[in-house]
Design a protein around this motif. Sequence first.
Motif, PDB file in Angstrom:
ATOM      1  N   ALA A 221       0.834  -1.208   0.000  1.00 54.73           N
ATOM      2  CA  ALA A 221       0.000   0.000   0.000  1.00 54.73           C
ATOM      3  C   ALA A 221       0.865   1.254   0.000  1.00 54.73           C
ATOM      4  O   ALA A 221       0.589   2.213  -0.734  1.00 54.73           O
ATOM      5  CB  ALA A 221      -0.935  -0.008   1.203  1.00 54.73           C
ATOM      6  N   LEU A 222       1.922   1.257   0.787  1.00 52.75           N
ATOM      7  CA  LEU A 222       2.806   2.423   0.823  1.00 52.75           C
ATOM      8  C   LEU A 222       3.607   2.548  -0.469  1.00 52.75           C
ATOM      9  O   LEU A 222       3.840   3.652  -0.965  1.00 52.75           O
ATOM     10  CB  LEU A 222       3.726   2.346   2.039  1.00 52.75           C
ATOM     11  CG  LEU A 222       3.015   2.646   3.368  1.00 52.75           C
ATOM     12  CD1 LEU A 222       3.898   2.255   4.545  1.00 52.75           C
ATOM     13  CD2 LEU A 222       2.643   4.124   3.457  1.00 52.75           C
ATOM     14  N   ALA A 223       4.010   1.416  -1.037  1.00 52.27           N
ATOM     15  CA  ALA A 223       4.704   1.455  -2.328  1.00 52.27           C
ATOM     16  C   ALA A 223       3.808   2.077  -3.388  1.00 52.27           C
ATOM     17  O   ALA A 223       4.271   2.828  -4.262  1.00 52.27           O
ATOM     18  CB  ALA A 223       5.140   0.062  -2.741  1.00 52.27           C
ATOM     19  N   GLY A 224       2.508   1.783  -3.322  1.00 53.23           N
ATOM     20  CA  GLY A 224       1.565   2.352  -4.263  1.00 53.23           C
ATOM     21  C   GLY A 224       1.418   3.850  -4.131  1.00 53.23           C
ATOM     22  O   GLY A 224       0.951   4.528  -5.055  1.00 53.23           O
ATOM     23  N   HIS A 225       1.823   4.393  -2.972  1.00 54.71           N
ATOM     24  CA  HIS A 225       1.805   5.843  -2.752  1.00 54.71           C
ATOM     25  C   HIS A 225       3.195   6.461  -2.918  1.00 54.71           C
ATOM     26  O   HIS A 225       3.438   7.582  -2.469  1.00 54.71           O
ATOM     27  CB  HIS A 225       1.254   6.160  -1.361  1.00 54.71           C
ATOM     28  CG  HIS A 225      -0.230   5.983  -1.255  1.00 54.71           C
ATOM     29  ND1 HIS A 225      -0.816   4.772  -0.944  1.00 54.71           N
ATOM     30  CD2 HIS A 225      -1.258   6.860  -1.445  1.00 54.71           C
ATOM     31  CE1 HIS A 225      -2.139   4.915  -0.929  1.00 54.71           C
ATOM     32  NE2 HIS A 225      -2.427   6.169  -1.240  1.00 54.71           N
ATOM     33  N   GLY A 226       4.100   5.705  -3.557  1.00 54.43           N
ATOM     34  CA  GLY A 226       5.406   6.261  -3.876  1.00 54.43           C
ATOM     35  C   GLY A 226       6.450   6.158  -2.786  1.00 54.43           C
ATOM     36  O   GLY A 226       7.483   6.838  -2.840  1.00 54.43           O
TER      37      GLY A 226
END
Length: 258
Positions: A221-226
């Motif tokens: 999820a955090l990877a999806g937010h950069g």
Amino acid sequence: MPPNDTRGSTGDATGLRLGAIAGTLRACAAVSLSEPEIRGLAGLVRPGDVCFDIGAAYGMYTFPLAALVGESGAVHSFEPLPLPFRILDQGRRASGARHVHTHNAALGPKGGKQRLTLPYRFGLPIHGWAYLRSGLQRPGRPISFSSERVLDTEVHTVDEVVDRWGIGRVRFMKIDVEGFEQAVLAGAARTLERDRPALLLEVEDRHLDKYGTTSAEVADALAGHGYTMSAWRRGRWTRVPAVTTARRNYLFTAADSP
């Protein structure tokens, strides 16, 4: 949320007291008596920054952060349990650090009163295993010879605190809330989008499972937010591809952080 009055300047004597407390905690980290990631905070924050210590317990991260940001910055520390909060606030008073703001509250996806489970073992409270009941999908891990106490606690969101205090930017957040980390991040959506703070999270499946999620889901999820993920290894932050059982704390940083 009745935070302490923090107006004024810390002064030289306060700086010395705070430096001594922070130095002791860093020295403990160097010999594995406290969390080793404390040694990596200096590369994440600087004087004047605002930091959040969420699940502050007795202030293991609060006081090193306060020494780093100095009197021109601020540290907001959140601890819902009564005894750890009293010790945290007594430490704040002893240090004289008026830029440390202690809050006897939890953070989550929405504000209001919530229930908190505090496990006991052999008649003693196990503060490090306490957890919020909101969103709970499975019981906490079983503890032999245990009982539990249910407490009511105030819960706020990161975004509410930022608005209430008129905070211009949050540089860093440490979140250690026994599996409730994603819920805290949900209540920080505007702050994460605006400020892109560095995040030091406890990420452990044994705690996350209570709320029906996994470490891989948190990281994805955090990877999806950069955000990219690192761990503290051999005295430096090192990029890692996945969460493992070798460590419990992971740093997430955004390349586009202002």
